[in-house]
Write an enzyme that holds these catalytic residues in place. Structure first.
Site, PDB file in Angstrom:
ATOM      1  N   CYS A   2       0.843  -1.196   0.000  1.00 55.88           N
ATOM      2  CA  CYS A   2       0.000   0.000   0.000  1.00 55.88           C
ATOM      3  C   CYS A   2       0.877   1.243   0.000  1.00 55.88           C
ATOM      4  O   CYS A   2       1.944   1.258   0.594  1.00 55.88           O
ATOM      5  CB  CYS A   2      -0.886   0.028   1.240  1.00 55.88           C
ATOM      6  SG  CYS A   2      -1.967  -1.386   1.329  1.00 55.88           S
ATOM      7  N   ARG A  27       4.207   0.758  -7.121  1.00 60.70           N
ATOM      8  CA  ARG A  27       4.274  -0.228  -6.036  1.00 60.70           C
ATOM      9  C   ARG A  27       3.164  -1.268  -6.146  1.00 60.70           C
ATOM     10  O   ARG A  27       3.177  -2.242  -5.399  1.00 60.70           O
ATOM     11  CB  ARG A  27       4.164   0.493  -4.689  1.00 60.70           C
ATOM     12  CG  ARG A  27       5.321   1.442  -4.435  1.00 60.70           C
ATOM     13  CD  ARG A  27       5.011   2.328  -3.255  1.00 60.70           C
ATOM     14  NE  ARG A  27       4.829   1.530  -2.072  1.00 60.70           N
ATOM     15  CZ  ARG A  27       5.673   1.481  -1.045  1.00 60.70           C
ATOM     16  NH1 ARG A  27       6.753   2.189  -1.090  1.00 60.70           N
ATOM     17  NH2 ARG A  27       5.433   0.740  -0.011  1.00 60.70           N
ATOM     18  N   TRP A  75      -3.212  -2.316  -1.680  1.00 61.27           N
ATOM     19  CA  TRP A  75      -2.877  -3.647  -2.228  1.00 61.27           C
ATOM     20  C   TRP A  75      -3.535  -4.620  -1.259  1.00 61.27           C
ATOM     21  O   TRP A  75      -3.069  -4.800  -0.138  1.00 61.27           O
ATOM     22  CB  TRP A  75      -1.355  -3.812  -2.260  1.00 61.27           C
ATOM     23  CG  TRP A  75      -0.878  -4.983  -3.072  1.00 61.27           C
ATOM     24  CD1 TRP A  75      -0.600  -4.998  -4.406  1.00 61.27           C
ATOM     25  CD2 TRP A  75      -0.590  -6.301  -2.591  1.00 61.27           C
ATOM     26  NE1 TRP A  75      -0.165  -6.249  -4.778  1.00 61.27           N
ATOM     27  CE2 TRP A  75      -0.152  -7.069  -3.686  1.00 61.27           C
ATOM     28  CE3 TRP A  75      -0.663  -6.930  -1.341  1.00 61.27           C
ATOM     29  CZ2 TRP A  75       0.213  -8.396  -3.588  1.00 61.27           C
ATOM     30  CZ3 TRP A  75      -0.306  -8.257  -1.245  1.00 61.27           C
ATOM     31  CH2 TRP A  75       0.127  -8.977  -2.361  1.00 61.27           C
ATOM     32  N   ASN A  99      -0.800   0.878   6.081  1.00 60.30           N
ATOM     33  CA  ASN A  99      -0.027  -0.054   5.256  1.00 60.30           C
ATOM     34  C   ASN A  99       0.514  -1.136   6.183  1.00 60.30           C
ATOM     35  O   ASN A  99       1.176  -0.821   7.169  1.00 60.30           O
ATOM     36  CB  ASN A  99       1.147   0.685   4.584  1.00 60.30           C
ATOM     37  CG  ASN A  99       2.093  -0.260   3.861  1.00 60.30           C
ATOM     38  OD1 ASN A  99       1.680  -1.346   3.433  1.00 60.30           O
ATOM     39  ND2 ASN A  99       3.350   0.111   3.741  1.00 60.30           N
ATOM     40  N   GLY A 100       0.207  -2.387   5.896  1.00 61.79           N
ATOM     41  CA  GLY A 100       0.697  -3.489   6.734  1.00 61.79           C
ATOM     42  C   GLY A 100      -0.436  -4.426   7.088  1.00 61.79           C
ATOM     43  O   GLY A 100      -1.490  -4.422   6.431  1.00 61.79           O
ATOM     44  N   GLU A 473      17.638 -15.471 -12.625  1.00 62.53           N
ATOM     45  CA  GLU A 473      17.177 -14.079 -12.720  1.00 62.53           C
ATOM     46  C   GLU A 473      16.478 -13.829 -14.065  1.00 62.53           C
ATOM     47  O   GLU A 473      15.450 -13.147 -14.131  1.00 62.53           O
ATOM     48  CB  GLU A 473      18.381 -13.141 -12.517  1.00 62.53           C
ATOM     49  CG  GLU A 473      18.125 -11.665 -12.721  1.00 62.53           C
ATOM     50  CD  GLU A 473      17.026 -11.080 -11.826  1.00 62.53           C
ATOM     51  OE1 GLU A 473      16.563 -11.741 -10.881  1.00 62.53           O
ATOM     52  OE2 GLU A 473      16.615  -9.945 -12.102  1.00 62.53           O
ATOM     53  N   LYS A 477      12.611 -12.550 -14.407  1.00 64.22           N
ATOM     54  CA  LYS A 477      12.246 -11.327 -15.133  1.00 64.22           C
ATOM     55  C   LYS A 477      11.154 -11.628 -16.149  1.00 64.22           C
ATOM     56  O   LYS A 477      10.173 -10.899 -16.264  1.00 64.22           O
ATOM     57  CB  LYS A 477      13.500 -10.805 -15.836  1.00 64.22           C
ATOM     58  CG  LYS A 477      13.679  -9.339 -15.874  1.00 64.22           C
ATOM     59  CD  LYS A 477      14.241  -8.694 -14.647  1.00 64.22           C
ATOM     60  CE  LYS A 477      13.604  -9.034 -13.363  1.00 64.22           C
ATOM     61  NZ  LYS A 477      14.232  -8.614 -12.174  1.00 64.22           N
ATOM     62  N   GLU A 480       7.703 -12.350 -14.495  1.00 65.85           N
ATOM     63  CA  GLU A 480       6.981 -11.249 -13.863  1.00 65.85           C
ATOM     64  C   GLU A 480       6.448 -10.226 -14.843  1.00 65.85           C
ATOM     65  O   GLU A 480       5.394  -9.659 -14.608  1.00 65.85           O
ATOM     66  CB  GLU A 480       7.776 -10.605 -12.715  1.00 65.85           C
ATOM     67  CG  GLU A 480       9.012  -9.866 -13.073  1.00 65.85           C
ATOM     68  CD  GLU A 480       9.722  -9.271 -11.839  1.00 65.85           C
ATOM     69  OE1 GLU A 480       9.067  -8.944 -10.850  1.00 65.85           O
ATOM     70  OE2 GLU A 480      10.950  -9.121 -11.901  1.00 65.85           O
ATOM     71  N   HIS A 496      18.083 -34.470 -15.155  1.00 62.36           N
ATOM     72  CA  HIS A 496      17.517 -35.072 -13.939  1.00 62.36           C
ATOM     73  C   HIS A 496      16.031 -34.753 -13.806  1.00 62.36           C
ATOM     74  O   HIS A 496      15.470 -34.833 -12.727  1.00 62.36           O
ATOM     75  CB  HIS A 496      18.292 -34.579 -12.708  1.00 62.36           C
ATOM     76  CG  HIS A 496      19.729 -34.967 -12.762  1.00 62.36           C
ATOM     77  ND1 HIS A 496      20.162 -36.250 -12.515  1.00 62.36           N
ATOM     78  CD2 HIS A 496      20.832 -34.254 -13.095  1.00 62.36           C
ATOM     79  CE1 HIS A 496      21.470 -36.304 -12.670  1.00 62.36           C
ATOM     80  NE2 HIS A 496      21.902 -35.106 -13.032  1.00 62.36           N
ATOM     81  N   LYS A 595       6.095  -3.333  -5.882  1.00 59.37           N
ATOM     82  CA  LYS A 595       7.538  -3.075  -5.936  1.00 59.37           C
ATOM     83  C   LYS A 595       8.214  -3.448  -4.626  1.00 59.37           C
ATOM     84  O   LYS A 595       9.267  -4.068  -4.622  1.00 59.37           O
ATOM     85  CB  LYS A 595       7.779  -1.597  -6.266  1.00 59.37           C
ATOM     86  CG  LYS A 595       9.242  -1.197  -6.344  1.00 59.37           C
ATOM     87  CD  LYS A 595       9.934  -1.817  -7.541  1.00 59.37           C
ATOM     88  CE  LYS A 595      11.413  -1.465  -7.622  1.00 59.37           C
ATOM     89  NZ  LYS A 595      12.118  -2.315  -8.570  1.00 59.37           N
TER      90      LYS A 595
HETATM   91  C1  AGP Z   1      12.285  -8.370  -8.939  1.00 58.08           C
HETATM   92  O1  AGP Z   1      12.162  -7.957 -10.231  1.00 58.08           O
HETATM   93  C2  AGP Z   1      11.219  -8.206  -8.028  1.00 58.08           C
HETATM   94  N1  AGP Z   1      10.139  -7.481  -8.415  1.00 58.08           N
HETATM   95  C3  AGP Z   1      11.313  -8.816  -6.655  1.00 58.08           C
HETATM   96  O2  AGP Z   1      11.713 -10.136  -6.799  1.00 58.08           O
HETATM   97  C4  AGP Z   1      12.269  -8.086  -5.667  1.00 58.08           C
HETATM   98  O3  AGP Z   1      13.579  -8.243  -6.057  1.00 58.08           O
HETATM   99  C5  AGP Z   1      12.026  -8.634  -4.252  1.00 58.08           C
HETATM  100  O4  AGP Z   1      10.694  -8.411  -3.879  1.00 58.08           O
HETATM  101  C6  AGP Z   1      12.958  -8.034  -3.213  1.00 58.08           C
HETATM  102  O5  AGP Z   1      12.771  -6.661  -3.081  1.00 58.08           O
HETATM  103  P1  AGP Z   1      13.833  -5.759  -2.352  1.00 58.08           P
HETATM  104  O6  AGP Z   1      15.078  -5.804  -3.167  1.00 58.08           O
HETATM  105  O7  AGP Z   1      13.227  -4.393  -2.325  1.00 58.08           O
HETATM  106  O8  AGP Z   1      14.037  -6.333  -0.989  1.00 58.08           O
END
Ligand code: AGP
Length: 600
Positions: A2, A27, A75, A99-100, A473, A477, A480, A496, A595
């Site tokens: 949020c 976010r 969110w 938020n939380g 990675e 990417k 997502e 395997h 984010k």
């Molecule tokens: C990566 O593209 C992400 N959106 C996600 O995996 C991110 O790296 C992860 O949530 C950790 O966030 P931070 O680096 O702010 O701790």
């Protein structure tokens, strides 16, 4: 998760609150709302969906104005996505945003219902509002009521409150992001869950500690903020940041998406990082004074993948033992920790709930804790013994790109500092910057590959040893931002199990460098023999690899050794970006994602 923005001052609140909320769109959110104090009456406007829905709704009510307002992008955690569950929540006396997660919300709700209170929404946040009203009914003291309510709730949260008979903004938090800002010229005050929302508005930002009641009062002549502990004594538990991020970070410039802009920033950031760390090595010296028994590298998502690259540096170059883990796993494992170990926490935001919880766990076991973090003043930054900053500027695209490169590079600098005779890294950093530029100049080539493969059913990314984290990675990417199924594997693991997935509908994006060449080449041949579609990222021209590839991309690493994975990764960043573009997804704000993940 949020997003929160609040304003109180001499001008109209709607514009800075909506501008701040727009900046927090990255976010992730599902509804948005604003509350204003209009002629002594608290009014709330909230709408499900994009912020534009709220903006359009408010346009029709342009006669409404107020010099105090709080806004929120939600969110959802508790309760469906609809107008009622959107924030702010309010009644005659108070409006609040949250938020939380309030972990004891159900218990509190039942207690309050017993007392005759009714609830409008399904959210946990509303229990804070109702409890606040109940406390206020008894004490008639806003500050005391907020403190008592805050004491009664469990879990990590930030709250911002405005009250009917007050021009002040009250905020308080526990392990959740919150910043308080002031424009020292105008005296206008601001609060937010993210300093990024306040760029250009404030000249000074406070990062309060946990359980500090922050009271913003724009009518005070000088000190616009009071900070009180839970006994209502003044406290100095906050840090101040005077230097501001540039307004440039708020715009995409010539780029269509923030993600692309951030990918293209990398060559410059690499050079900048080198100059910064060659001038200031105070923290590095302190951190590397003694050799740890073991380093626990803890992070989430992309940050953990950068952590795996760093693990390789520390193990191979320094022969230091490293344990790496997802923060969400480490904290529940009763990890084997000894006092001479060190906890290394990696995070772009510095606010990821699981990462923060692991840092606390390590502190509780008397470990030294270090961070590699982008946001100066974030909770992680404030909590660790030493911090190494990424100096990457704000990263707005939800898909992390430049932060990954900077994290791994900071880890490389750390590993170098552990050496008895650290190397001069200047030429390596220069070469890395040039090698990344060469990749960026070949964007069209990468785009062509993306156009030819974007419709395939699934993607398996493979790499070995130092390129294995890049396979992970690359797959993350793609998942997502393009919403396709993708997995990263160590190339030797294919036979395997995963090799069963291959037929002509499955793509293998194989990283085959000159290190472990023969072995990785045979892994690629095995996939080719099963009709998999081969995209091979190799080293320079390579007839053998070209022959078995459907698409071959030869990378010029310019003679780099340890930093090669960071060059490969940029190819995969661009490949994911273009696949997502062909698929027409919302690249900077992919569905379901936030984010910074501030709930567990
Ligand atoms: C990566 O593209 C992400 N959106 C996600 O995996 C991110 O790296 C992860 O949530 C950790 O966030 P931070 O680096 O702010 O701790």
């Amino acid at each position: 998760m949020c997003g929160i923005v609040g304003y109180s001052g001499k001008s109209d609140a709607v514009s800075p609150v909506l501008e701040g909320l727009s900046r927090l769109e990255y976010r992730g959110y599902d509804s948005a709302g604003i509350s204003m104090n209009i002629d002594g009456k608290l009014c709330i406007f909230k709408k499900e969906g994009k912020l534009d829905n709220l903006k359009n709704f408010l346009k029709e009510k342009s006669e409404l104005s107020s010099t105090i307002g709080i806004g929120h992008t939600r969110w959802a955690t508790h309760g469906k996505v609809n107008d009622t569950n959107a924030h702010p929540h309010g009644n005659e006396d108070f409006s609040i945003v949250h938020n939380g997660i309030i972990e004891n919300a159900n218990v509190l709700r039942e207690e309050l219902k017993q007392k005759g209170y009714q609830f409008k929404s399904e959210t946990d946040s509303e229990t804070f509002l109702v409890k606040l009203s109940d406390e206020f009914k008894q004490s008639k003291d806003i500050e005391q009521a907020i403190i008592d309510t805050f004491k009664s709730i469990e879990g990590n949260s930030a709250f911002v409150v405005i009250a009917k008979n007050s021009h002040k903004i009250y905020s308080i938090k526990r392990s959740a992001p919150l910043v308080c800002g002031v424009n020292e010229e105008s005296g206008d005050v601001y609060v937010s869950s993210d300093p990024y929302a306040l760029i250009g508005f404030t000249t000074k930002i406070y990062f309060p500690g946990d359980s500090v009641l922050c009271i913003a009062d724009h009518r005070k002549a000088n000190n616009h903020y009071s900070f009180l502990d839970l006994n209502r004594n003044e406290t100095k538990d906050y840090t101040i940041q005077q230097k501001q991020m540039s307004l440039n970070t708020v715009s995409k410039g010539k780029y269509e998406h923030f993600m692309l802009k951030e990918i293209f920033e990398q060559p410059e950031l690499v050079n900048k990082l080198f100059s910064i760390y060659s001038e200031d090595i105070t923290s590095l010296n302190e951190m590397t004074k003694s050799r740890p028994e073991m380093v626990h590298i803890i992070a989430c998502g992309t940050a953990l993948h950068a952590g795996l690259v760093i693990k390789d540096f520390l193990e191979r170059k320094n022969r230091i033992r490293v344990n790496s883990d997802f923060a969400s796993e480490f904290r529940y494992k009763e990890p084997l920790i000894c006092k001479k170990d060190v906890g290394l926490f990696i995070s772009q935001s510095g606010e990821t709930a699981d990462t923060l919880a692991c840092q606390e766990l390590c502190v509780a076991q008397d470990l030294k804790t270090y961070s590699i973090v982008n946001v100066e003043g974030s909770t992680l930054y404030r909590s660790c013994d030493y911090n190494l900053l990424l100096h990457a500027g704000a990263e707005i695209g939800v898909a992390s790109t430049k932060a990954f490169t900077q994290m791994a590079l900071v880890g490389y600098i750390l590993s170098n500092a552990y050496l008895d005779e650290p190397k001069d890294l200047k030429s390596e950093f220069e070469l890395l910057s040039q090698a990344i530029t060469l990749i960026l100049n070949r964007e069209e080539e990468i785009k062509k590959i993306a156009r030819d493969i974007y419709n395939y059913k699934g993607f398996i990314f493979t790499g070995r040893r130092e390129q294995y984290p890049i396979a992970l990675e690359g797959a993350l990417k793609l998942k997502e931002i393009a919403y396709v199924h993708a997995e990263g594997y160590a190339a030797g693991e294919l036979k395997h199990g995963p090799i069963a997935l291959f037929d002509e509908s499955m793509v293998n994006i194989a990283i085959v460098t000159k290190d472990l060449y023969e072995k990785t080449l045979s892994n690629a041949q095995e996939v080719k023999a099963r009709k998999g579609v081969m995209v091979i990222l190799g080293e320079g021209e390579d007839s053998e690899l070209s022959e078995i590839s459907d698409f071959y991309f030869g990378i010029d690493y310019l003679g780099l050794t340890d930093l090669k994975p960071l060059v490969t990764n940029v190819v995969l960043q661009l490949l994911s970006y273009h696949i997502a573009k062909f698929k027409g997804t919302d690249i900077d704000k992919p569905r379901n994602l936030a984010k910074s993940v501030t709930v567990e």
